[in-house]
Enzyme design. Structure first.
Site, PDB file in Angstrom:
ATOM      1  N   TYR A   1     -27.419  31.162   0.373  1.00  0.00           N
ATOM      2  CA  TYR A   1     -27.625  30.241   1.397  1.00  0.00           C
ATOM      3  C   TYR A   1     -27.246  30.695   2.698  1.00  0.00           C
ATOM      4  O   TYR A   1     -26.278  31.416   3.068  1.00  0.00           O
ATOM      5  CB  TYR A   1     -26.639  28.981   0.895  1.00  0.00           C
ATOM      6  CG  TYR A   1     -27.063  28.191  -0.211  1.00  0.00           C
ATOM      7  CD1 TYR A   1     -28.171  27.604  -0.216  1.00  0.00           C
ATOM      8  CD2 TYR A   1     -26.177  27.992  -1.250  1.00  0.00           C
ATOM      9  CE1 TYR A   1     -28.723  26.926  -1.454  1.00  0.00           C
ATOM     10  CE2 TYR A   1     -26.567  27.425  -2.322  1.00  0.00           C
ATOM     11  CZ  TYR A   1     -27.855  26.436  -2.190  1.00  0.00           C
ATOM     12  OH  TYR A   1     -28.254  26.161  -3.524  1.00  0.00           O
TER      13      TYR A   1
ATOM     14  N   LYS B   1       3.475  19.819 -11.251  1.00  0.00           N
ATOM     15  CA  LYS B   1       2.602  18.974 -10.575  1.00  0.00           C
ATOM     16  C   LYS B   1       1.129  19.622 -10.704  1.00  0.00           C
ATOM     17  O   LYS B   1       1.328  20.778 -10.558  1.00  0.00           O
ATOM     18  CB  LYS B   1       3.144  18.341  -9.544  1.00  0.00           C
ATOM     19  CG  LYS B   1       3.529  19.453  -8.469  1.00  0.00           C
ATOM     20  CD  LYS B   1       4.231  18.796  -7.160  1.00  0.00           C
ATOM     21  CE  LYS B   1       4.537  19.529  -6.281  1.00  0.00           C
ATOM     22  NZ  LYS B   1       5.321  19.282  -5.224  1.00  0.00           N
TER      23      LYS B   1
END
Ligand SMILES: *Cc1c(COP(=O)(O)O)cnc(C)c1O
Length: 340
Positions: free
Chosen positions: A248, A33
């Site tokens: 940033y 999955k």
């Protein structure tokens, strides 16, 4: 673009250890999955088939369709198909979903034994059998899932005991309906490695196969090998002068002149932003400043950097688990299988 290397030797090494515990390759259902825990669905399914695995587990029918030519049987954990299939079985997660499955559909009944997430209640077993019969579904298995297989808090033993009672009742029900023998399963990776003598029909193995199982030492001491490594390439290099900052928010400021390079990956590729300013690569290369969408800066001038080769290490820095580190990796990253 950053890229992923999948180590086939390590994958096969882990599967050898898992097969030793299950006592047979045929009892391993590889859990694929979430893009095979971020490793790449087709890449891992192909290698699993090459190793000789015949069973897989996925979340959705779309995933099952992509790999059904590679396995004898696939279990879908949470989806309802339009049409029945001879090789794909679907999970019944609640009583009221039973009427939605098409006639003749192969199903496996999930029973809640204490995790309280999915599955019918133990008291609903006979009603579930009645509904499966009325809607003419084909029962292939009954299973449960452990919520505390890697914990020492006593919950594991409680769930195990309840599943034993479920098995007993189900066997009686099967007899009274005259149905064919079904399979029982409850083991994920931690359950398999914690049990001394595995004796169920299959084990649903995810994290152990990918080499990132973590267990308390008291429960198991197995050493597995991580399959996935992430590499990134350099965009540019500069000297950041003492007092200058990077990225940033200017969250890193150089204490002295330092060579900093920017590499072509970030949280947009699935690298966790919580690694900002703290993460160090396996070779001790320090990240500086914030991880941004497609860029991360390190104190390095190497053209290419190994970012990690063990998701457990990243998880420690990021305050999470290897499952999240791995499944965050986006499908657009190139994946290459390597044999070392
Ligand atoms: C994801 C999952 C597994 C695999 O668990 P691991 O801890 O990765 O081995 C097994 N069973 C179910 C129902 C799952 O959802």
């Amino acid at each position: 673009m950053a890229y992923i290397i999948l180590d086939k030797n390590n994958f096969f090494y882990n599967l050898d250890i898992v097969a030793h515990k299950t006592k047979s390759k045929d009892k391993i259902a590889i859990v694929l999955k979430d893009n095979a825990y971020g490793h790449g669905l087709l890449e891992m399914a192909g290698m699993a088939q090459e190793y000789g695995l015949k069973q897989a587990v996925v979340q959705y029918k779309q995933e099952a369709k992509k790999i059904k030519h590679l396995f004898e049987h696939i279990l879908v954990l949470a989806d309802i198909p339009q049409k029945k299939s001879k090789t794909i079985s679907y999970t019944i997660n609640s009583l009221d979903s039973i009427k939605k499955f098409p006639k003749g559909c192969l199903v496996e009944l999930k029973v809640n034994t204490g995790m309280n997430r999915n599955g019918i209640e133990m008291e609903q077993l006979s009603e579930a059998f009645r509904l499966i019969d009325t809607h003419r579904l084909k029962l292939r298995g009954v299973f449960t899932h452990h919520g505390c297989a890697d914990e020492l808090d006593g919950n594991y033993e409680k769930q195990t005991k309840r599943f034993l009672a479920v098995k007993k009742e189900v066997k009686e029900l099967i007899k009274s309906y005259g149905w064919k023998k079904i399979r029982f399963h409850s083991a994920n990776s931690a359950t398999l490695f914690r049990e001394k003598d595995f004796d169920e029909d299959i084990a649903r193995i995810g994290i152990a196969a990918y080499g990132c199982l973590e267990m308390p030492k008291e429960l198991c001491k197995v050493e597995l090998k991580p399959v996935l490594a992430l590499y990134a390439q350099k965009n540019s290099t500069r000297i950041v002068k003492k007092g200058q900052s990077v990225g940033y928010g200017a969250s890193f400021t150089a204490k002295s002149d330092v060579v900093v390079s920017n590499y072509n990956f970030g949280y947009g590729d699935g690298f966790l932003r919580s690694c900002s300013n703290s993460y160090q690569t396996p070779q001790g290369v320090q990240i500086v400043g914030r991880v941004s969408m497609d860029n991360s800066s390190f104190i390095s001038d190497a053209d290419e950097l190994l970012i990690f080769d063990d998701a457990k290490d990243v998880a420690k820095f990021a305050g999470t688990i290897s499952y999240e580190v791995l499944t965050s990796l986006k499908p657009h990253l190139k994946r290459k299988v390597a044999v070392f």
